[in-house]
Design a protein around this motif. Sequence first.
Motif, PDB file in Angstrom:
ATOM      1  N   ALA A 131       0.865  -1.635  -0.111  1.00  0.00           N
ATOM      2  CA  ALA A 131      -0.038  -0.026   0.118  1.00  0.00           C
ATOM      3  C   ALA A 131       1.228   1.108  -0.360  1.00  0.00           C
ATOM      4  CB  ALA A 131      -0.755  -0.010   1.231  1.00  0.00           C
ATOM      5  N   ILE A 133       1.815   5.608   1.830  1.00  0.00           N
ATOM      6  CA  ILE A 133       1.792   5.627   2.673  1.00  0.00           C
ATOM      7  C   ILE A 133       2.741   6.754   1.856  1.00  0.00           C
ATOM      8  CG2 ILE A 133       2.338   6.247   5.017  1.00  0.00           C
ATOM      9  CD1 ILE A 133       1.360   2.754   5.643  1.00  0.00           C
ATOM     10  N   TRP A 151       6.226   3.617  -1.240  1.00  0.00           N
ATOM     11  CA  TRP A 151       5.447   2.243  -1.273  1.00  0.00           C
ATOM     12  C   TRP A 151       5.720   0.630  -0.694  1.00  0.00           C
ATOM     13  CZ3 TRP A 151       5.718  -0.543  -6.519  1.00  0.00           C
ATOM     14  CH2 TRP A 151       4.468  -1.826  -6.642  1.00  0.00           C
ATOM     15  N   HIS A 152       4.692   0.659   0.391  1.00  0.00           N
ATOM     16  CA  HIS A 152       5.614  -0.291   1.490  1.00  0.00           C
ATOM     17  C   HIS A 152       4.707  -1.400   0.799  1.00  0.00           C
ATOM     18  CE1 HIS A 152       6.619   1.938   4.743  1.00  0.00           C
ATOM     19  NE2 HIS A 152       6.067   2.957   4.049  1.00  0.00           N
ATOM     20  N   ALA A 175      -3.531   1.045   3.554  1.00  0.00           N
ATOM     21  CA  ALA A 175      -3.646   1.065   4.725  1.00  0.00           C
ATOM     22  C   ALA A 175      -4.249   2.416   5.482  1.00  0.00           C
ATOM     23  CB  ALA A 175      -2.447   2.301   3.948  1.00  0.00           C
ATOM     24  N   GLY A 204      -2.505   6.799   7.983  1.00  0.00           N
ATOM     25  CA  GLY A 204      -0.585   6.832   8.254  1.00  0.00           C
ATOM     26  C   GLY A 204      -0.133   5.416   8.612  1.00  0.00           C
ATOM     27  N   GLN A 205      -0.542   4.092   8.444  1.00  0.00           N
ATOM     28  CA  GLN A 205       0.238   2.993   8.935  1.00  0.00           C
ATOM     29  C   GLN A 205      -0.327   1.851   7.975  1.00  0.00           C
ATOM     30  OE1 GLN A 205      -0.690   2.218  12.961  1.00  0.00           O
ATOM     31  NE2 GLN A 205       0.459   4.596  13.639  1.00  0.00           N
ATOM     32  N   LEU A 206       0.420   0.888   8.164  1.00  0.00           N
ATOM     33  CA  LEU A 206       0.545  -0.605   6.828  1.00  0.00           C
ATOM     34  C   LEU A 206      -0.160  -1.522   7.787  1.00  0.00           C
ATOM     35  CD1 LEU A 206       0.592  -2.348   4.117  1.00  0.00           C
ATOM     36  CD2 LEU A 206       2.769  -2.803   5.435  1.00  0.00           C
ATOM     37  N   TYR A 207      -1.243  -1.940   7.161  1.00  0.00           N
ATOM     38  CA  TYR A 207      -2.167  -3.059   7.854  1.00  0.00           C
ATOM     39  C   TYR A 207      -2.395  -4.806   6.927  1.00  0.00           C
ATOM     40  CZ  TYR A 207      -4.201  -0.233  11.137  1.00  0.00           C
ATOM     41  OH  TYR A 207      -4.441   0.988  12.475  1.00  0.00           O
ATOM     42  N   ARG A 221      -0.389  -4.212  11.987  1.00  0.00           N
ATOM     43  CA  ARG A 221       0.103  -3.048  11.595  1.00  0.00           C
ATOM     44  C   ARG A 221       1.387  -1.876  11.778  1.00  0.00           C
ATOM     45  NH1 ARG A 221       0.564   1.589  15.849  1.00  0.00           N
ATOM     46  NH2 ARG A 221      -0.615  -0.083  17.106  1.00  0.00           N
ATOM     47  N   TYR A 222       1.569  -1.798  10.588  1.00  0.00           N
ATOM     48  CA  TYR A 222       3.266  -1.262  10.841  1.00  0.00           C
ATOM     49  C   TYR A 222       3.068   0.621  10.385  1.00  0.00           C
ATOM     50  CZ  TYR A 222       7.827   0.744   8.729  1.00  0.00           C
ATOM     51  OH  TYR A 222       9.048   1.092   9.180  1.00  0.00           O
ATOM     52  N   ASP A 223       3.753   0.974  11.939  1.00  0.00           N
ATOM     53  CA  ASP A 223       3.826   2.616  12.209  1.00  0.00           C
ATOM     54  C   ASP A 223       4.880   2.721  11.465  1.00  0.00           C
ATOM     55  OD1 ASP A 223       4.375   5.280  13.350  1.00  0.00           O
ATOM     56  OD2 ASP A 223       4.086   4.345  15.169  1.00  0.00           O
TER      57      ASP A 223
END
Length: 346
Positions: A215, A217, A221-222, A266, A269-272, A291-293
């Motif tokens: 996604a 953020i 691109w993560h 996302a 502002g965080q990736l799930y 969840r990534y911060d």
Amino acid sequence: MQITRRTALAAGGATLVTACTQSPPVTPPATLAGCWSAKPPLPFAVQEIYPGRHNGRIHLAGGLLGEGGRVVGVSDRYIAYDPATGVSEPLKKLKFPTHHPQVVSCRGQLFLLGGFRTNPGEVNWKMTTSAEVYLDNTEDGWNGLRDAPVPHAESVATAIGDRIHIVGGRTPKGSANLAYADHADTDHHLVHDVVSNSWSYAAPALTRRNSAAGAMIDGQWHVAGGRHVVDGPSDAHEVYDPKEDKWRTAAPMPKGAGAGGNAAGALGGQLYVFGGEYFHDGGKVHAEVWRYDPKADAWHAATPMPTPRHGLGAVVIDDAIWLVGGAKKPSGSETSNAVERFTLAC
């Protein structure tokens, strides 16, 4: 017709043994975040999909169809699911039954890219270079575009400006292109310019893997999770900067959390990252959500999925991530029509 990834791996012997030696997934801590709600289901059970958001609806095309707990064929169906009503509108079918195609919205148009086609009455893995755009005012609905320079599938895709980026996945390792074992992991990074209808290459990924999820953020691109054909699940997490055309590594997913057939989105502002499958100790589907911060470069547990699945799609609409389809057991078993909504506002 149980001709799926699991049976292909079983035929490969060594590949399956390697995958089964991976560590089981970690157990998340008790402190969780996020709420789930069940929504009206899809009109049919389907897995191995990459749906996209387009004009406020979830657009889903192709995939593997399931009935009676097993895969029964490759889908040529194309529907648009309305989150507001739970109603699925059938749209013009694909030209060819296709599983694992990317559905991406870019510059107000909907594109169908790559994936696997099949011989009639079978479930094959004929990887394609195909690129099409949906035009509702044409007879068949789909207009062919310039083919990609190489076949691609089980990749991750996103729209950035006027371009669609496709990274990783698998590609044919030789002249054969029919069975799962005919393909190998790739680090290819393809770019389709939707204005000029042209293809180019961008910086390759740092690792070769397939079936990851990603996604955007804050313009980055993560891409996380997925698996390797030989080495099994991957916890890798890489971030692409389109301005610099460079990849960097970020904190990997918790050990054992990455898996094939993840889905991601996302929020805030965080990736799930959701779901996925692995074959350790007989195989299982992840229920965990991670969840990534980006500010802390750290992963945390979120509320687990009510219906664990792999090969599902994740689509972000407004303040929620919609999880659609997928399979509740590894490989082709128990394909689902479930639609569930994940939100942070409980």
